[in-house]
Scaffold this motif. Structure first.
Motif, PDB file in Angstrom:
ATOM      1  N   PHE A  34      79.148  19.870   5.488  1.00 33.00           N
ATOM      2  CA  PHE A  34      79.097  21.104   4.377  1.00 33.00           C
ATOM      3  C   PHE A  34      78.398  21.450   4.662  1.00 33.00           C
ATOM      4  CE2 PHE A  34      82.074  17.241   2.373  1.00 33.00           C
ATOM      5  CZ  PHE A  34      83.556  17.202   3.281  1.00 33.00           C
ATOM      6  N   SER A  35      78.137  22.835   5.290  1.00 29.65           N
ATOM      7  CA  SER A  35      77.242  23.860   5.884  1.00 29.65           C
ATOM      8  C   SER A  35      77.089  25.331   5.002  1.00 29.65           C
ATOM      9  CB  SER A  35      77.004  24.201   7.363  1.00 29.65           C
ATOM     10  OG  SER A  35      76.506  25.186   7.513  1.00 29.65           O
ATOM     11  N   ASN A  36      76.844  25.437   4.505  1.00 26.02           N
ATOM     12  CA  ASN A  36      76.438  26.575   3.757  1.00 26.02           C
ATOM     13  C   ASN A  36      76.821  27.993   4.829  1.00 26.02           C
ATOM     14  OD1 ASN A  36      76.524  25.732   0.847  1.00 26.02           O
ATOM     15  ND2 ASN A  36      74.486  25.951   0.794  1.00 26.02           N
ATOM     16  N   ASP A  45      84.885  23.164   9.935  1.00 28.73           N
ATOM     17  CA  ASP A  45      84.504  23.108   8.800  1.00 28.73           C
ATOM     18  C   ASP A  45      85.658  24.303   8.333  1.00 28.73           C
ATOM     19  OD1 ASP A  45      82.875  21.135   8.793  1.00 28.73           O
ATOM     20  OD2 ASP A  45      80.982  23.034   8.537  1.00 28.73           O
ATOM     21  N   TRP A  94      84.820  24.017   0.093  1.00 25.10           N
ATOM     22  CA  TRP A  94      83.788  25.180  -0.082  1.00 25.10           C
ATOM     23  C   TRP A  94      82.638  25.969  -0.188  1.00 25.10           C
ATOM     24  CZ3 TRP A  94      79.734  24.865  -4.057  1.00 25.10           C
ATOM     25  CH2 TRP A  94      79.936  23.642  -4.797  1.00 25.10           C
ATOM     26  N   GLN A  95      82.284  27.143   0.093  1.00 26.52           N
ATOM     27  CA  GLN A  95      80.414  26.983   0.059  1.00 26.52           C
ATOM     28  C   GLN A  95      79.689  27.622  -0.630  1.00 26.52           C
ATOM     29  OE1 GLN A  95      80.478  29.537   3.179  1.00 26.52           O
ATOM     30  NE2 GLN A  95      81.376  28.235   5.071  1.00 26.52           N
ATOM     31  N   LYS A  96      78.548  27.571  -1.389  1.00 23.51           N
ATOM     32  CA  LYS A  96      78.135  28.250  -1.889  1.00 23.51           C
ATOM     33  C   LYS A  96      78.133  29.244  -2.486  1.00 23.51           C
ATOM     34  CE  LYS A  96      72.956  28.145  -4.066  1.00 23.51           C
ATOM     35  NZ  LYS A  96      71.866  28.176  -3.828  1.00 23.51           N
ATOM     36  N   ASP A  98      80.450  30.912  -3.334  1.00 21.77           N
ATOM     37  CA  ASP A  98      82.668  31.270  -3.538  1.00 21.77           C
ATOM     38  C   ASP A  98      82.947  31.570  -4.563  1.00 21.77           C
ATOM     39  OD1 ASP A  98      82.513  30.684  -0.475  1.00 21.77           O
ATOM     40  OD2 ASP A  98      83.510  29.137  -1.025  1.00 21.77           O
TER      41      ASP A  98
END
Length: 168
Positions: A34-36, A45, A94-96, A98
């Motif tokens: 889970f990468s940003n 991903d 999800w990503q930071k 979103d």
């Protein structure tokens, strides 16, 4: 894993994923997945989802069905205006940062705030999938659709999108 005022004990078998099971009996999640950073072509991903399901090697299988009217939806389906669908759709974590517009909600909300309001554990947050259409999050899969994809009286056609997990 300590989350709020509870300690979550997870099995060490990463092959099984009970995404919608009781979150106290969830499997571990490799946080390195889970990468940003934005997903790249060779990155798993995210997956592209086509209407005819060709090349859909994603952990979730979607079906698209044209329907005449909206019926009672559940956690495994949403109804969207057909003309708003722009394939391929993107399935991703999800990503930071979103954001989406929760169906029935007052306006824009960060996904992280939505997860907090839903009282999801850290493990469960990292197992949630987002379905994206033309750069907009249209569905927090299994939890909430986006208001911008609401079926209205002016919708020319309705598509029912259903999903099943291939991970369990």
């Amino acid at each position: 894993l300590k989350d709020r005022d509870v300690i979550l004990i997870n099995s060490v078998n990463p092959k099984v994923d009970h995404t919608l099971d009781n979150e106290f009996f969830e499997d571990t999640v490799d946080s390195s997945n889970f990468s940003n950073d934005p997903p790249s072509e060779g990155n798993q991903d995210h997956w592209l989802v086509y209407r005819d399901n060709t090349f859909q090697n994603a952990p979730i299988q979607f079906t698209f069905e044209s329907v005449e009217r909206v019926t009672d939806a559940d956690a495994h389906m949403i109804f969207v205006p057909t003309q708003m669908l722009d394939f391929p759709l993107k399935l991703r974590r999800w990503q930071k940062g979103d954001v989406f517009y929760p169906f029935g909600g007052p306006g824009k909300k960060k996904i992280s705030k939505f997860f907090k309001d839903e009282r999801l554990s850290l493990v469960r947050k990292n197992k949630i999938w987002l379905l994206e259409c033309a750069g907009c999050i249209m569905w927090v899969v299994g939890l909430r659709a986006d208001e911008r994809f609401r079926v209205t009286d002016s919708s020319k056609g309705i598509t029912k999108i259903s999903w099943i997990s291939k991970e369990s």
